[in-house]
Motif scaffolding. Structure first.
Motif, PDB file in Angstrom:
ATOM      1  N   ALA A  31      47.880  43.277  40.792  1.00 32.84           N
ATOM      2  CA  ALA A  31      46.683  42.488  40.503  1.00 32.84           C
ATOM      3  C   ALA A  31      45.818  42.362  41.755  1.00 32.84           C
ATOM      4  CB  ALA A  31      47.069  41.106  39.985  1.00 32.84           C
ATOM      5  N   GLU A  32      46.445  42.090  42.887  1.00 33.68           N
ATOM      6  CA  GLU A  32      45.707  41.981  44.152  1.00 33.68           C
ATOM      7  C   GLU A  32      44.917  43.257  44.423  1.00 33.68           C
ATOM      8  OE1 GLU A  32      48.276  41.188  47.412  1.00 33.68           O
ATOM      9  OE2 GLU A  32      49.127  39.366  46.548  1.00 33.68           O
ATOM     10  N   ASN A  33      45.568  44.405  44.242  1.00 29.02           N
ATOM     11  CA  ASN A  33      44.933  45.678  44.578  1.00 29.02           C
ATOM     12  C   ASN A  33      43.657  45.902  43.778  1.00 29.02           C
ATOM     13  OD1 ASN A  33      46.924  46.279  46.446  1.00 29.02           O
ATOM     14  ND2 ASN A  33      48.152  47.486  45.017  1.00 29.02           N
ATOM     15  N   GLU A  34      43.694  45.589  42.488  1.00 34.78           N
ATOM     16  CA  GLU A  34      42.486  45.805  41.693  1.00 34.78           C
ATOM     17  C   GLU A  34      41.383  44.828  42.111  1.00 34.78           C
ATOM     18  OE1 GLU A  34      40.936  45.511  37.108  1.00 34.78           O
ATOM     19  OE2 GLU A  34      42.753  46.695  37.512  1.00 34.78           O
ATOM     20  N   LEU A  35      41.742  43.586  42.400  1.00 32.10           N
ATOM     21  CA  LEU A  35      40.734  42.618  42.837  1.00 32.10           C
ATOM     22  C   LEU A  35      40.081  43.078  44.140  1.00 32.10           C
ATOM     23  CD1 LEU A  35      42.659  39.286  42.113  1.00 32.10           C
ATOM     24  CD2 LEU A  35      40.764  40.268  40.783  1.00 32.10           C
ATOM     25  N   THR A  65      32.913  34.666  42.728  1.00 33.80           N
ATOM     26  CA  THR A  65      34.186  34.468  43.434  1.00 33.80           C
ATOM     27  C   THR A  65      35.342  34.400  42.443  1.00 33.80           C
ATOM     28  OG1 THR A  65      33.074  33.216  45.187  1.00 33.80           O
ATOM     29  CG2 THR A  65      35.455  32.967  45.017  1.00 33.80           C
ATOM     30  N   PHE A  66      36.418  35.121  42.762  1.00 33.51           N
ATOM     31  CA  PHE A  66      37.632  35.081  41.933  1.00 33.51           C
ATOM     32  C   PHE A  66      38.806  34.747  42.846  1.00 33.51           C
ATOM     33  CE2 PHE A  66      41.222  36.416  39.462  1.00 33.51           C
ATOM     34  CZ  PHE A  66      40.844  36.260  38.125  1.00 33.51           C
ATOM     35  N   VAL A  67      39.471  33.637  42.546  1.00 34.44           N
ATOM     36  CA  VAL A  67      40.635  33.203  43.323  1.00 34.44           C
ATOM     37  C   VAL A  67      41.899  33.513  42.532  1.00 34.44           C
ATOM     38  CG1 VAL A  67      41.787  31.269  44.461  1.00 34.44           C
ATOM     39  CG2 VAL A  67      39.276  31.337  44.341  1.00 34.44           C
ATOM     40  N   TYR A  68      42.820  34.214  43.171  1.00 34.83           N
ATOM     41  CA  TYR A  68      44.066  34.594  42.511  1.00 34.83           C
ATOM     42  C   TYR A  68      45.238  33.994  43.282  1.00 34.83           C
ATOM     43  CZ  TYR A  68      47.847  37.614  40.783  1.00 34.83           C
ATOM     44  OH  TYR A  68      49.015  38.097  40.239  1.00 34.83           O
ATOM     45  N   ALA A 111      32.778  30.266  40.120  1.00 31.61           N
ATOM     46  CA  ALA A 111      34.067  30.775  40.606  1.00 31.61           C
ATOM     47  C   ALA A 111      35.127  30.605  39.526  1.00 31.61           C
ATOM     48  CB  ALA A 111      34.498  30.052  41.872  1.00 31.61           C
ATOM     49  N   VAL A 112      36.091  31.531  39.525  1.00 29.73           N
ATOM     50  CA  VAL A 112      37.259  31.455  38.642  1.00 29.73           C
ATOM     51  C   VAL A 112      38.491  31.321  39.526  1.00 29.73           C
ATOM     52  CG1 VAL A 112      38.726  32.736  37.036  1.00 29.73           C
ATOM     53  CG2 VAL A 112      36.241  32.802  36.774  1.00 29.73           C
ATOM     54  N   VAL A 113      39.413  30.457  39.118  1.00 34.95           N
ATOM     55  CA  VAL A 113      40.704  30.338  39.806  1.00 34.95           C
ATOM     56  C   VAL A 113      41.800  30.626  38.791  1.00 34.95           C
ATOM     57  CG1 VAL A 113      42.249  28.884  41.154  1.00 34.95           C
ATOM     58  CG2 VAL A 113      39.770  28.555  41.324  1.00 34.95           C
ATOM     59  N   HIS A 114      42.598  31.640  39.050  1.00 31.09           N
ATOM     60  CA  HIS A 114      43.682  32.032  38.148  1.00 31.09           C
ATOM     61  C   HIS A 114      45.000  31.521  38.726  1.00 31.09           C
ATOM     62  CE1 HIS A 114      46.827  34.648  36.483  1.00 31.09           C
ATOM     63  NE2 HIS A 114      46.038  34.782  35.431  1.00 31.09           N
ATOM     64  N   THR A 115      45.679  30.634  37.978  1.00 37.15           N
ATOM     65  CA  THR A 115      46.893  30.002  38.510  1.00 37.15           C
ATOM     66  C   THR A 115      48.151  30.324  37.725  1.00 37.15           C
ATOM     67  OG1 THR A 115      46.818  27.963  37.180  1.00 37.15           O
ATOM     68  CG2 THR A 115      45.439  28.038  39.156  1.00 37.15           C
ATOM     69  N   VAL A 116      48.044  31.007  36.577  1.00 37.48           N
ATOM     70  CA  VAL A 116      49.222  31.153  35.723  1.00 37.48           C
ATOM     71  C   VAL A 116      50.104  32.312  36.173  1.00 37.48           C
ATOM     72  CG1 VAL A 116      48.033  30.159  33.733  1.00 37.48           C
ATOM     73  CG2 VAL A 116      48.044  32.639  34.047  1.00 37.48           C
ATOM     74  N   GLY A 117      51.361  32.260  35.741  1.00 40.55           N
ATOM     75  CA  GLY A 117      52.305  33.309  36.089  1.00 40.55           C
ATOM     76  C   GLY A 117      53.718  32.856  35.783  1.00 40.55           C
ATOM     77  N   ARG A 131      31.747  43.795  44.280  1.00 43.42           N
ATOM     78  CA  ARG A 131      31.116  43.185  43.105  1.00 43.42           C
ATOM     79  C   ARG A 131      31.486  41.712  42.941  1.00 43.42           C
ATOM     80  NH1 ARG A 131      32.641  46.912  38.187  1.00 43.42           N
ATOM     81  NH2 ARG A 131      31.281  45.422  37.112  1.00 43.42           N
ATOM     82  N   MET A 132      32.636  41.317  43.473  1.00 38.73           N
ATOM     83  CA  MET A 132      33.066  39.932  43.360  1.00 38.73           C
ATOM     84  C   MET A 132      34.010  39.606  44.510  1.00 38.73           C
ATOM     85  SD  MET A 132      34.855  37.966  40.159  1.00 38.73           S
ATOM     86  CE  MET A 132      33.250  37.698  39.403  1.00 38.73           C
ATOM     87  N   ARG A 133      33.746  38.498  45.198  1.00 41.77           N
ATOM     88  CA  ARG A 133      34.562  38.120  46.353  1.00 41.77           C
ATOM     89  C   ARG A 133      35.960  37.703  45.904  1.00 41.77           C
ATOM     90  NH1 ARG A 133      34.485  32.731  49.771  1.00 41.77           N
ATOM     91  NH2 ARG A 133      33.305  31.987  47.970  1.00 41.77           N
ATOM     92  N   PRO A 134      36.991  38.431  46.374  1.00 42.26           N
ATOM     93  CA  PRO A 134      38.355  38.043  46.028  1.00 42.26           C
ATOM     94  C   PRO A 134      38.943  37.109  47.091  1.00 42.26           C
ATOM     95  CG  PRO A 134      38.381  40.192  47.075  1.00 42.26           C
ATOM     96  CD  PRO A 134      36.945  39.714  47.094  1.00 42.26           C
ATOM     97  N   ILE A 135      39.534  36.030  46.650  1.00 44.83           N
ATOM     98  CA  ILE A 135      40.292  35.148  47.537  1.00 44.83           C
ATOM     99  C   ILE A 135      41.707  35.124  46.977  1.00 44.83           C
ATOM    100  CG2 ILE A 135      40.560  32.830  48.481  1.00 44.83           C
ATOM    101  CD1 ILE A 135      37.563  32.418  48.057  1.00 44.83           C
ATOM    102  N   ILE A 136      42.648  35.683  47.716  1.00 49.45           N
ATOM    103  CA  ILE A 136      44.013  35.861  47.234  1.00 49.45           C
ATOM    104  C   ILE A 136      44.954  35.022  48.091  1.00 49.45           C
ATOM    105  CG2 ILE A 136      45.880  37.527  46.908  1.00 49.45           C
ATOM    106  CD1 ILE A 136      43.576  39.652  46.565  1.00 49.45           C
TER     107      ILE A 136
END
Length: 259
Positions: A158-162, A134-137, A79-85, A168-173
């Protein structure tokens, strides 16, 4: 019992990123983190054994916008968790970790680059890695008054593309509002003020004065950083959880006890 995971955190030395790393380590997960400088200068909080949590994180120096700087490190991750912004396009943006190995050029930490492009760059590479499902945004709820509309619109892009690639990959937003923690003392009085405002808005006649103002949307609960981190790891570990999680969802999932 928590399933074994290998977590890749983008921005693990940041305010929320630290809590995510600590929570994942407490579960026995392997944790990697991408950041501009690699290992943080400041020691993160200590774990239950009294050891610095940072010692157990594999710190990677790289650029979220340059896939070749992190692609090989995604191998074996689950899983990847993206936290920056960035919240404001001001000098504050210089303190935000974009994963760049060089000094940012003027205007580089825009909403588009920080909130949208870094996440989508990571997600596009992550979708090519076998076993990484899994990709967590960390997005945001539109509850902060007087914030540029582009702050939210770039998050939504970003949410829309995920979500478009959920096959192909479970999005958790996650869409949290204001986050606080004793690890950041300045956040505590702000959270207390928001709690008081919520009480006035929802439970007293005075709330009517704010219903048609930009401050109406601020009547949402502040979230403890550690609850958000717990919601992330709980969601990763539960394959039934996918899509957008609002403030109430984050509170519920984050406060769920995992055996």
């Amino acid at each position: 019992m928590s399933a074994a995971q290998k977590l890749f955190v983008v921005g693990g030395s940041g305010f929320l990123g630290q809590a995510i790393c600590q929570n994942a380590l407490a579960r026995g997960w392997e944790v990697l983190s991408l950041s501009r400088h690699g290992a943080p200068n400041k020691v993160l909080a200590r774990d239950a054994s009294g050891n610095p949590s940072a010692d157990r994180v594999r710190w990677i120096r790289g650029d979220a916008l340059e896939p070749e700087s992190f692609r090989e490190h995604l191998a074996g991750c689950t899983a990847v968790v993206h936290t920056v912004g960035v919240l404001m396009e001001t000098d504050y943006k210089k303190m935000v970790n974009l994963g760049s190995t060089s000094k940012p050029s003027p205007g580089s930490a825009t909403y588009e680059r920080a909130n949208r492009d870094t996440a989508l760059s990571m997600a596009r590479v992550a979708r090519t890695i076998q076993g990484l499902d899994t990709f967590v945004y960390i997005s945001a709820s539109d509850v902060l008054p007087l914030v540029s509309s582009r702050y939210i619109s770039t998050k939504r892009e970003a949410e829309n593309e995920l979500l478009e690639h959920k096959d192909r990959m479970r999005p958790i937003i996650l869409r949290p509002g204001f986050m606080f923690s004793s690890a950041r003392p300045v956040s505590l009085p702000i959270a207390a003020g928001l709690s008081l405002y919520n009480t006035l808005y929802h439970r007293t006649p005075a709330g009517c004065l704010f219903k048609h103002t930009p401050f109406a949307k601020a009547a949402s609960p502040a979230l403890r950083r550690e609850v958000v981190a717990s919601a992330i790891t709980n969601a990763i570990n539960d394959p039934r959880i996918s899509g957008i999680l609002g403030i109430a969802d984050i509170e519920r999932i984050g406060n769920t006890r995992v055996p």
